[in-house]
Design a protein around this motif. Structure first.
Motif, PDB file in Angstrom:
ATOM      1  N   THR A  26       0.831  -1.201   0.000  1.00 35.76           N
ATOM      2  CA  THR A  26       0.000   0.000   0.000  1.00 35.76           C
ATOM      3  C   THR A  26       0.869   1.255   0.000  1.00 35.76           C
ATOM      4  O   THR A  26       0.609   2.210  -0.735  1.00 35.76           O
ATOM      5  CB  THR A  26      -0.933   0.000   1.225  1.00 35.76           C
ATOM      6  OG1 THR A  26      -1.782  -1.153   1.167  1.00 35.76           O
ATOM      7  CG2 THR A  26      -1.785   1.257   1.270  1.00 35.76           C
ATOM      8  N   LEU A  27       1.909   1.239   0.811  1.00 32.62           N
ATOM      9  CA  LEU A  27       2.798   2.400   0.889  1.00 32.62           C
ATOM     10  C   LEU A  27       3.532   2.622  -0.429  1.00 32.62           C
ATOM     11  O   LEU A  27       3.805   3.762  -0.817  1.00 32.62           O
ATOM     12  CB  LEU A  27       3.798   2.212   2.030  1.00 32.62           C
ATOM     13  CG  LEU A  27       3.172   2.121   3.427  1.00 32.62           C
ATOM     14  CD1 LEU A  27       4.247   1.802   4.453  1.00 32.62           C
ATOM     15  CD2 LEU A  27       2.443   3.403   3.790  1.00 32.62           C
ATOM     16  N   ARG A  28       3.820   1.540  -1.142  1.00 29.84           N
ATOM     17  CA  ARG A  28       4.517   1.646  -2.419  1.00 29.84           C
ATOM     18  C   ARG A  28       3.636   2.272  -3.495  1.00 29.84           C
ATOM     19  O   ARG A  28       4.113   3.021  -4.346  1.00 29.84           O
ATOM     20  CB  ARG A  28       4.986   0.257  -2.867  1.00 29.84           C
ATOM     21  CG  ARG A  28       5.844   0.256  -4.125  1.00 29.84           C
ATOM     22  CD  ARG A  28       6.281  -1.150  -4.498  1.00 29.84           C
ATOM     23  NE  ARG A  28       5.166  -1.974  -4.940  1.00 29.84           N
ATOM     24  CZ  ARG A  28       4.640  -1.934  -6.169  1.00 29.84           C
ATOM     25  NH1 ARG A  28       5.122  -1.098  -7.064  1.00 29.84           N
ATOM     26  NH2 ARG A  28       3.636  -2.719  -6.492  1.00 29.84           N
ATOM     27  N   LYS A  29       2.338   1.981  -3.461  1.00 28.46           N
ATOM     28  CA  LYS A  29       1.431   2.395  -4.535  1.00 28.46           C
ATOM     29  C   LYS A  29       0.662   3.684  -4.259  1.00 28.46           C
ATOM     30  O   LYS A  29       0.012   4.211  -5.164  1.00 28.46           O
ATOM     31  CB  LYS A  29       0.406   1.290  -4.806  1.00 28.46           C
ATOM     32  CG  LYS A  29       0.942   0.105  -5.562  1.00 28.46           C
ATOM     33  CD  LYS A  29      -0.209  -0.820  -5.925  1.00 28.46           C
ATOM     34  CE  LYS A  29       0.218  -1.855  -6.950  1.00 28.46           C
ATOM     35  NZ  LYS A  29      -0.916  -2.723  -7.331  1.00 28.46           N
ATOM     36  N   THR A  30       0.659   4.174  -3.021  1.00 27.00           N
ATOM     37  CA  THR A  30      -0.222   5.284  -2.650  1.00 27.00           C
ATOM     38  C   THR A  30       0.556   6.417  -1.979  1.00 27.00           C
ATOM     39  O   THR A  30       1.763   6.332  -1.788  1.00 27.00           O
ATOM     40  CB  THR A  30      -1.326   4.802  -1.682  1.00 27.00           C
ATOM     41  OG1 THR A  30      -0.739   4.549  -0.391  1.00 27.00           O
ATOM     42  CG2 THR A  30      -1.988   3.534  -2.203  1.00 27.00           C
ATOM     43  N   ASN A  31      -0.203   7.446  -1.577  1.00 32.38           N
ATOM     44  CA  ASN A  31       0.422   8.573  -0.879  1.00 32.38           C
ATOM     45  C   ASN A  31       0.319   8.465   0.637  1.00 32.38           C
ATOM     46  O   ASN A  31       0.677   9.404   1.352  1.00 32.38           O
ATOM     47  CB  ASN A  31      -0.183   9.906  -1.362  1.00 32.38           C
ATOM     48  CG  ASN A  31      -1.653  10.075  -1.003  1.00 32.38           C
ATOM     49  OD1 ASN A  31      -2.224   9.323  -0.218  1.00 32.38           O
ATOM     50  ND2 ASN A  31      -2.282  11.081  -1.591  1.00 32.38           N
ATOM     51  N   LEU A  32      -0.131   7.324   1.168  1.00 34.29           N
ATOM     52  CA  LEU A  32      -0.310   7.219   2.615  1.00 34.29           C
ATOM     53  C   LEU A  32       1.005   7.373   3.372  1.00 34.29           C
ATOM     54  O   LEU A  32       1.033   7.914   4.481  1.00 34.29           O
ATOM     55  CB  LEU A  32      -0.983   5.896   2.990  1.00 34.29           C
ATOM     56  CG  LEU A  32      -2.429   5.697   2.498  1.00 34.29           C
ATOM     57  CD1 LEU A  32      -3.059   4.493   3.172  1.00 34.29           C
ATOM     58  CD2 LEU A  32      -3.286   6.939   2.710  1.00 34.29           C
ATOM     59  N   GLY A  33       2.089   6.912   2.792  1.00 38.50           N
ATOM     60  CA  GLY A  33       3.387   7.041   3.455  1.00 38.50           C
ATOM     61  C   GLY A  33       3.894   8.475   3.520  1.00 38.50           C
ATOM     62  O   GLY A  33       4.829   8.775   4.273  1.00 38.50           O
ATOM     63  N   LEU A  34       3.280   9.371   2.737  1.00 39.88           N
ATOM     64  CA  LEU A  34       3.692  10.779   2.721  1.00 39.88           C
ATOM     65  C   LEU A  34       2.949  11.613   3.761  1.00 39.88           C
ATOM     66  O   LEU A  34       3.294  12.775   3.981  1.00 39.88           O
ATOM     67  CB  LEU A  34       3.450  11.392   1.331  1.00 39.88           C
ATOM     68  CG  LEU A  34       4.145  10.698   0.159  1.00 39.88           C
ATOM     69  CD1 LEU A  34       3.711  11.342  -1.159  1.00 39.88           C
ATOM     70  CD2 LEU A  34       5.654  10.769   0.320  1.00 39.88           C
ATOM     71  N   LEU A  35       1.927  11.015   4.391  1.00 45.13           N
ATOM     72  CA  LEU A  35       1.093  11.778   5.310  1.00 45.13           C
ATOM     73  C   LEU A  35       1.837  12.077   6.611  1.00 45.13           C
ATOM     74  O   LEU A  35       2.504  11.217   7.169  1.00 45.13           O
ATOM     75  CB  LEU A  35      -0.192  11.001   5.626  1.00 45.13           C
ATOM     76  CG  LEU A  35      -1.103  10.713   4.437  1.00 45.13           C
ATOM     77  CD1 LEU A  35      -2.272   9.839   4.869  1.00 45.13           C
ATOM     78  CD2 LEU A  35      -1.596  12.017   3.815  1.00 45.13           C
ATOM     79  N   ARG A  36       1.697  13.299   7.076  1.00 49.40           N
ATOM     80  CA  ARG A  36       2.312  13.727   8.330  1.00 49.40           C
ATOM     81  C   ARG A  36       1.238  14.224   9.289  1.00 49.40           C
ATOM     82  O   ARG A  36       0.098  14.448   8.898  1.00 49.40           O
ATOM     83  CB  ARG A  36       3.337  14.847   8.061  1.00 49.40           C
ATOM     84  CG  ARG A  36       4.498  14.410   7.167  1.00 49.40           C
ATOM     85  CD  ARG A  36       5.360  13.361   7.850  1.00 49.40           C
ATOM     86  NE  ARG A  36       6.443  12.897   6.989  1.00 49.40           N
ATOM     87  CZ  ARG A  36       6.424  11.748   6.310  1.00 49.40           C
ATOM     88  NH1 ARG A  36       5.354  10.962   6.364  1.00 49.40           N
ATOM     89  NH2 ARG A  36       7.454  11.382   5.576  1.00 49.40           N
ATOM     90  N   ARG A  37       1.610  14.413  10.527  1.00 50.52           N
ATOM     91  CA  ARG A  37       0.674  14.883  11.556  1.00 50.52           C
ATOM     92  C   ARG A  37      -0.052  16.142  11.082  1.00 50.52           C
ATOM     93  O   ARG A  37       0.560  17.081  10.584  1.00 50.52           O
ATOM     94  CB  ARG A  37       1.427  15.165  12.849  1.00 50.52           C
ATOM     95  CG  ARG A  37       0.541  15.630  13.996  1.00 50.52           C
ATOM     96  CD  ARG A  37       1.369  15.864  15.254  1.00 50.52           C
ATOM     97  NE  ARG A  37       0.537  16.374  16.323  1.00 50.52           N
ATOM     98  CZ  ARG A  37      -0.176  15.616  17.154  1.00 50.52           C
ATOM     99  NH1 ARG A  37      -0.119  14.299  17.025  1.00 50.52           N
ATOM    100  NH2 ARG A  37      -0.931  16.152  18.100  1.00 50.52           N
TER     101      ARG A  37
END
Length: 198
Positions: free
Chosen positions: A65-76
């Motif tokens: 999921t982190l590889r394909k989406t922007n979820l890993g870019l989300l910050r507080r």
């Protein structure tokens, strides 16, 4: 299954690496209506609720999921579009959205035309056969209509209601958005590829 009609814009409370991937804790007014094991669309990504309170819920985004989406870019503090799973018998106001993101794509242009805002995103060449003008697309989970298409870019027109009630207001050139192309178009394209040449 979802519709692409955003129910709430939540905010990331924290994003913590864990053994299985990344644990996201999201504050939302929908939290009290969620239960562990339910599906929820977070920026267009179908996720499973692993914990919930009256004020927030938690999901774990795995490596794929982190590889394909922007979820890993989300910050507080980041705003995220949220939608609960579609109930059978409910109105389908958007279009059928699986929550299975095809690509994380950059916004390359933002412009205003009268009361609307227009956003252009660049998508992979491998997805070119899935993009048609006036066709449907989900961008960060929002059901939108493709207003323009040229080369490897698509443009969507955002009406004031969508701008005010989603995370669109944070998009700017360079922002990475999740794109899911129309599932019906994907099935049709696959069937055409399987038909032998005459």
């Amino acid at each position: 299954m979802f519709t692409g009609i955003i129910e709430d814009v939540g905010h990331v409370l924290d994003s913590t690496p864990c053994e299985k991937g990344l644990r996201l804790r999201v504050q939302t007014r929908l939290a009290s209506e969620l239960a562990q094991g339910q599906s929820i669309s977070v920026n267009g990504v179908c996720q499973t609720v692993v914990h919930t309170t009256d004020m927030h819920f938690e999901v774990i985004a795995i490596a794929e999921t982190l590889r394909k989406t922007n979820l890993g870019l989300l910050r507080r503090g980041a705003p995220v579009n949220l939608e609960r799973a579609l109930q059978l018998g409910a109105r389908l106001d958007g279009h059928l959205v699986q929550g299975h993101v095809d690509a994380a794509c950059p916004v390359v242009d933002v412009s205003a035309r009268e009361s609307d805002r227009w956003y252009t995103l660049e998508y992979p060449d491998s997805s070119s056969g899935l993009v048609i003008e006036t066709g449907s697309v989900a961008v960060d989970g929002i059901s939108l209509t493709i207003a323009r298409q040229q080369q490897q870019q698509l443009t969507v027109a955002i009406v004031p209601h969508t701008y005010e009630n989603t995370n669109v207001r944070t998009w700017q050139p360079g922002t990475t958005c999740n794109i899911e192309f129309d599932v019906l178009g994907k099935y049709a394209a696959r069937q055409l590829r399987l038909i032998p040449a005459a």
